[in-house]
Each structure stands twice: as C-alpha cells, then as structure tokens.
Design an enzyme around this catalytic site. Structure first.
Site, PDB file in Angstrom:
ATOM      1  CB  SER A 137      -0.891   0.009   1.245  1.00 60.13           C
ATOM      2  OG  SER A 137      -1.547   1.244   1.418  1.00 60.13           O
ATOM      3  CE1 TYR A 150      -4.003  -1.940   5.485  1.00 60.54           C
ATOM      4  CE2 TYR A 150      -3.393   0.289   4.860  1.00 60.54           C
ATOM      5  CZ  TYR A 150      -3.738  -0.996   4.504  1.00 60.54           C
ATOM      6  OH  TYR A 150      -3.806  -1.348   3.174  1.00 60.54           O
TER       7      TYR A 150
END
Length: 257
Positions: A137, A150
């Site tokens: 990501s 995250y």
C-alpha cells in the site's frame, strides 16, 4: 504469458482479488481464489469464466495454509503465481487503538503473507520458477494519522518483499510489490465505517478494475514494484527527499481520516 498459469489469490472473494481473478480468467489463466467466507467465494465463482478453483482458507492458520496449498497442487498442478492480497485495516488513532487490533492486523496483513509465501516456496524452488506478488500500500511508504497500526503492517510487507526479492532471484523466483492508494472496495468501508475518509479522498479514489489491470500487467512483465496512482508515486519521491517540507504542504491532505 498468462494462459494456463495457476494463480493462487488470497483475499479473493471481493475487491481487487476478485476483480483480478475475473481478468486473469478472461486471459486464459486458472485463478484459484481463497478466503474465509465460503458463501462469498461461491458467489464470486459464478462471475469467473473458465476453469478456476475456490478454497476456504484462513491465512492466520499456518496448518490450514499448508493443507490447502497442497490440495491445490494435487488438484490443479504447480502454482505459478501467488498473489498475496488478504488483509484488512482499522483507521483509529494510536491513543485509542486497542493492542489487539494492532496484533490482529499484523497477523493477517504481514504474517499471512509470510505463511502463504512459505507454503508455496518449496514447490517453486523445486521447479526453479515462480512469481510472488505482495499487495502492499502507499501506506507502507507514507504513514498518516489514524493509520499507525495498518501502515506498520504495510511497511513490514515492503521490507519483507525487498529482502525476498534479493534472496529468491537466484532461484528463478520473482518477487513483486504493488502499492495502491485508496481503493473503492469493501476494505475501505470496513476500515472507515463512518465514511469520513472515503468522502475526503473520493476524487482520488482508485477503482478495483484499475488496480487489477496493473496486477495483470505485473504478472506479464514481472515488474518488481508499482505505485498507484502516478501522482501519489511522485509525491512519495518528493516526500523522501524533503520530508519536513512535504509535511507542511501536504500534511492536512494526508491526514484526512
């Protein structure tokens, strides 16, 4: 060449995993989608043309990963590509986030990839070929507010990917990372149930189709790493060179959660 390749996809019941499976099948590949929700896997199976497979598999259970991987090898043949896609996120501040949430995200997003890669590796080593793609990501490159747990998992994924790429290249095994920005998928709705972040980045949102198309190209070209979208990729490079300046200029936009 993608035709007839056996491609194992974790987190394949929705989002970019499901969209990638559909695109691969249209190109003549044999996608094998896995996930924890068997009903959703069956629903998605109806949307995939051609030969494919579905298996319930929890990436947090290593014994289950090993068993399912072995079954796939027996029923379909050698796994050519592993798309490590399973993961989830919770957007919450470090102060308020529960320790269990940090541990759970790391167990799925990072250790899940470790387990799946370790499971397919002996088969790829034996053949002297294979491709492992880890879905990371942009959060693995730039951390923002309310994403500490995250982002940490995706930083770990990128560190893992870079080390694996170097180690496994002499064995004929390619290792890649794809780093998308925000995507309009069930993942984002789960991470941001109130929709605050979704609304603030709506104009910059990627579609699952765009990310899936990039993954298919990555499989074809064996590209080591791709950042999406291009504007974010440029921003990351600027941030790496001038972090303090970038924080002042882009801080408000980056911290829209």
């Amino acid at each position: 060449m993608i035709r007839n390749k056996i491609i194992l996809i974790t987190g394949g019941s929705s989002g970019i995993g499901a969209e990638t499976a559909k695109r691969l099948a249209l190109r003549g590949a044999i996608p094998i989608i896995t996930g924890r929700n068997e009903n959703r896997l069956k629903e998605m199976s109806a949307e995939i043309e051609g030969r494919h497979g579905i298996y319930r598999m929890d990436v947090t259970c290593y014994d289950e990963v090993l068993q399912i991987t072995q079954r796939i090898q027996q029923e379909f043949g050698a796994i050519d590509v592993l798309l490590n896609n399973a993961g989830f996120g919770l957007f919450e501040s470090f102060v308020d986030g529960e320790v269990e949430h940090f541990a759970s995200m790391m167990d799925t997003n990072y250790m899940g990839m470790v387990r799946c890669a370790k499971a397919v590796l002996p088969y790829m080593q034996k053949r002297g070929s294979g491709h492992i793609i880890n879905v990371a990501s942009m959060a693995g490159k730039i951390s923002t507010a309310k994403a500490s747990g995250y982002a940490a998992t995706k930083h770990a994924v990128l560190g893992l990917t870079n080390a694996m790429r170097t180690e496994l290249a002499p064995m004929g095994i390619t290792v890649s990372a794809i780093n998308p920005g925000p995507i309009d998928t069930p993942f984002l709705k789960s991470a941001d149930p109130e929709g605050t972040y979704f609304d603030s980045v709506r104009g910059f949102m990627l579609t699952p189709e765009r990310v899936a198309a990039a993954i298919v190209r990555m499989i074809e070209r064996k590209t080591p790493e791709v950042d999406l979208p291009l504007s974010a990729a440029i921003g990351i490079r600027i941030y790496g060179l001038f972090p303090r300046f970038a924080d002042r200029i882009a801080g408000r936009w980056l911290n829209r959660k």
